[in-house]
Scaffold this active site. Structure first.
Site, PDB file in Angstrom:
ATOM      1  N   GLU A   1       0.840  -1.200   0.000  1.00 17.94           N
ATOM      2  CA  GLU A   1       0.000   0.000   0.000  1.00 17.94           C
ATOM      3  C   GLU A   1       0.881   1.258   0.000  1.00 17.94           C
ATOM      4  O   GLU A   1       0.693   2.176  -0.801  1.00 17.94           O
ATOM      5  CB  GLU A   1      -0.899  -0.018   1.247  1.00 17.94           C
TER       6      GLU A   1
ATOM      7  N   SER B   1      -7.291   2.371  -3.614  1.00 14.60           N
ATOM      8  CA  SER B   1      -5.985   2.772  -3.091  1.00 14.60           C
ATOM      9  C   SER B   1      -5.125   3.416  -4.153  1.00 14.60           C
ATOM     10  O   SER B   1      -4.266   4.227  -3.839  1.00 14.60           O
ATOM     11  CB  SER B   1      -5.218   1.531  -2.633  1.00 14.60           C
TER      12      SER B   1
ATOM     13  N   ASP C   1       1.105   4.046  -3.060  1.00  9.15           N
ATOM     14  CA  ASP C   1       0.662   5.427  -2.842  1.00  9.15           C
ATOM     15  C   ASP C   1       1.788   6.423  -3.108  1.00  9.15           C
ATOM     16  O   ASP C   1       1.578   7.458  -3.748  1.00  9.15           O
ATOM     17  CB  ASP C   1       0.136   5.595  -1.406  1.00  9.15           C
TER      18      ASP C   1
END
Ligand SMILES: *[C@@H]1O[C@H](CO)[C@@H](O)[C@H](O)[C@H]1NC(C)=O
Ligand SMILES: *[C@@H]1O[C@H](CO)[C@@H](O)[C@H](O)[C@H]1NC(C)=O
Ligand SMILES: *[C@@H]1O[C@H](CO)[C@@H](O)[C@H](O)[C@H]1NC(C)=O
Ligand SMILES: *[C@@H]1O[C@H](CO)[C@@H](O)[C@H](O)[C@H]1NC(C)=O
Ligand SMILES: *[C@@H]1O[C@H](CO)[C@@H](O)[C@H](O)[C@H]1NC(C)=O
Length: 612
Positions: free
Chosen positions: A300, A518, A304
């Site tokens: 994640e 996400s 990002d």
């Protein structure tokens, strides 16, 4: 860390010196919740387990702050862009001095010294570290260890707590008490990583997309999304940010994840060669991890940072890594149960004088597992950041209209009110009206992706900025559509969307494809940050709270968003909502057309006068 040391408190658990006579007063229940499904009571909490109690005092002038927020965020208002300073915001959220005095007196009566109380700059939060035994006495309750089967998380919580009668009007909420959080990354588990061949070559002719830069997009972008694909598709190929005009972008990280600098280098070599040799700043909040051991980087966090920072290079970038997460295991001596991610990060960022102007978060909860007063207060904290000129984007969720639970046995979208009724599940903070919720698309030309979180809150009223767009959408539904499954009179989401599937990132030294909303939140934030760069370079203030602007220009023709009209977001045993012309509860107004948006936000013509 200056900030951390000023917030950390040392509590002498010695003799109880009661300076003030204890008020004789009956306790009555302040809040009582039903534990969300999947949580079960394990055992009484150990008496000496220490919890950090955060006490929220009412903010009697919040409505004034909200009024300022809407004025400075309304592109047709003369105050557009005249954001408030930290001091102005702090003054507007300050509690009554009587509340401060009575709460302090109450804490003192329980043997807590002034030195053990840490306070937010506005005095609207007081934090004390206390053992469970004392918290139980103060709140006339019993804490237990609770465990969550699916995520294997444990928490020390109670389902109800009480306060002396006279304090009810002086305290909004106290946590951790009733918050059973299952805070998670919105990296869709259905579409997680799979290895791909590096250096995709594709001889197919470019795909015609009229709104893209030059009217076309590389054919490879239909199967693998890169920074270059996004700049083509969202019409930003010709724009290079200055990186020197004070603009900043940031990504938040939680759950002990950190972003790997070695993986970022590989990603830049692969997709943003000009950025090779540059990196981002890491700011650790509450002991957040930054262990650069490559094998432990988070997917994640890597997704990002690589995309948000790749899109906006050379804009100065920050990764906030916030500590405190499940699993909390009381038996092995974990001193403090700190699963309170929103408040810890918000306290930190609100205390900064110059927070980054654009911040993306790809984490969230099911709205129904967050107590209403807590959700409201956290949402109001996002409003404080918006008033100061910060744009906040959040993933809309990966479960369509449902909760995205990959286990079909628990996918029925049960309400949490004891009735076990089926109801669409909203995500939080995506349902908060003061943040921008970003849904997901896929393929070129773009269509909605099936997991794009969207629908209606069960907590927040509908803000006026979206009244027309949402009513128009509802008017197109057949009468009685999903009656009882959602409340049509409240806040609806998402606001916008962006690509969300098959993003090529580097993880542990290897390229992988990854997806989820996400991916769409840092992508949308990247283009917002480019808009901020264009504005700051012209001496204009940053965009701040985006939604009033988005809904004002989303309704204009021709739109500065690429309207997505194909696809739906199934969940809870239904096909979900349909993507349709204009705003819809799958993709909002659609994906950004940077070139058009930039023209609007830098022309100074459209902004500043009301259209008839
Ligand atoms: C759950 O946590 C316990 C320790 O509390 C551990 O022994 C067990 O392996 C974990 N199970 C899963 C599925 O992660
Ligand atoms: C992109 O991929 C989708 C799904 O495979 C396909 O339906 C679509 O036709 C492709 N687009 C082009 C332009 O080939
Ligand atoms: C990172 O964590 C691992 C195990 O959790 C440890 O072995 C390693 O020394 C840590 N590295 C750093 C740089 O802290
Ligand atoms: C709701 O579901 C829970 C968990 O399965 C069960 O314990 C409870 O009895 C159910 N309640 C009703 C009213 O059906
Ligand atoms: C979505 O579109 C399909 C096909 O036109 C239609 O049958 C269905 O009723 C629509 N669903 C909603 C919720 O509007």
């Amino acid at each position: 860390m200056m900030f951390l040391s000023s917030w950390s408190v040392v509590l002498a658990l010695g003799t109880l010196v009661s300076a003030l006579p204890k008020r004789e007063c009956a306790h009555t229940v302040k809040e009582s919740v039903r534990p969300p499904r999947g949580w079960s009571k394990v055992q009484p909490a150990p008496a000496d387990h220490v919890i950090e109690l955060r006490i929220g005092l009412p903010q009697p002038n919040f409505a004034t702050l909200e009024k300022h927020l809407y004025e400075v965020s309304d592109p047709f208002h003369e105050r557009y862009g005249a954001h408030l300073s930290k001091e102005e915001v702090d003054a507007l959220v300050a509690p009554h001095s009587e509340s401060v005095e009575l709460v302090t007196e109450w804490l003192t009566s329980h043997g807590l010294s002034e030195g053990s109380m840490s306070r937010s700059p506005a005095q609207d939060w007081v934090t004390v570290k206390v053992p469970v035994s004392l918290a139980e006495k103060m709140l006339d309750t019993e804490y237990h260890v609770w465990s969550h089967e699916a995520s294997n998380a444990s928490l020390v919580r109670t389902t109800s707590y009480s306060l002396p009668d006279y304090l009810h009007e002086h305290i909004d909420l106290i946590q951790p008490t009733t918050l059973f959080s299952t805070w998670r990354g919105m990296k869709s588990t259905i579409h997680s990583s799979k290895a791909v061949q590096p250096g995709t070559t594709n001889n197919a002719p470019p795909i015609k997309v009229p709104t893209a830069s030059g009217g076309e997009v590389d054919a490879s972008c239909n199967t693998t999304i890169t920074v270059s694909c996004l700049k083509q598709l969202y019409n930003a190929v010709d724009f290079t940010p200055s990186g020197k005009d004070g603009n900043q972008i940031a990504v938040t990280g939680y759950l002990e994840q950190f972003a790997s600098i070695a993986d970022l280098k590989l990603f830049y070599e692969d997709q943003v060669p000009a950025a090779v040799g540059t990196s981002f700043k890491v700011t650790s909040v509450n002991g957040g991890q930054n262990n650069q051991t490559e094998s432990e980087a988070g997917d994640e966090a890597n997704l990002d940072t690589q995309f948000a920072f790749g899109i906006t290079f050379p804009t100065p970038a920050t990764f906030f890594t916030t500590g405190g997460s499940p699993p909390f295991i009381p038996d092995i001596g974990t001193p403090t149960d700190t699963n309170e991610p929103y408040l810890q990060w918000l306290e930190f960022i609100l205390a900064q004088n110059d927070p980054p102007q654009t911040i993306s978060t790809s984490y969230g909860d099911d709205e129904q597992t967050v107590p209403v007063n807590y959700a409201t207060r956290v949402c109001n904290l996002f409003a404080q950041l918006g008033a100061r000129g910060v744009s906040l984007t959040f993933s809309s969720g990966d479960g369509g209209v449902g909760d995205g639970d990959p286990d079909p046995a628990t996918q029925e979208c049960f309400t949490n009110d004891g009735r076990n009724a089926t109801r669409f599940i909203a995500g939080f903070p995506a349902s908060c009206p003061f943040v921008t919720a970003v849904g997901g698309t896929t393929f070129v030309p773009e269509v909605a992706i099936f997991f794009s979180g969207g629908g209606f809150s069960n907590v927040f009223p509908r803000p006026s900025y979206q009244e027309k767009a949402v009513t128009d959408f509802l008017d197109k539904l057949a009468p009685g559509t999903y009656a009882g499954l959602f409340n049509p009179y409240v806040q609806a989401f998402p606001d916008v969307s962006a690509q969300s599937n098959d993003f090529r990132i580097f993880l542990e030294g290897e390229p992988v494809l990854i997806g989820g909303t996400s991916a769409s939140s840092p992508t949308f934030a990247g283009f917002v940050s480019l808009l901020n760069d264009a504005r700051l370079s012209k001496g204009l203030p940053p965009l701040g709270f985006l939604n009033p602007l988005i809904y004002a220009i989303g309704a204009e023709e021709p739109s500065a968003f690429n309207d997505i009209t194909v696809g739906n977001n199934p969940g809870c045993g239904t096909p979900g909502f349909n993507s349709s012309e204009g705003w819809d509860a799958v993709t909002g107004f659609g994906t950004p057309n940077f070139g058009k948006l930039k023209e609007i936000v830098t022309s100074g013509k459209t902004l500043g006068r009301r259209h008839s």
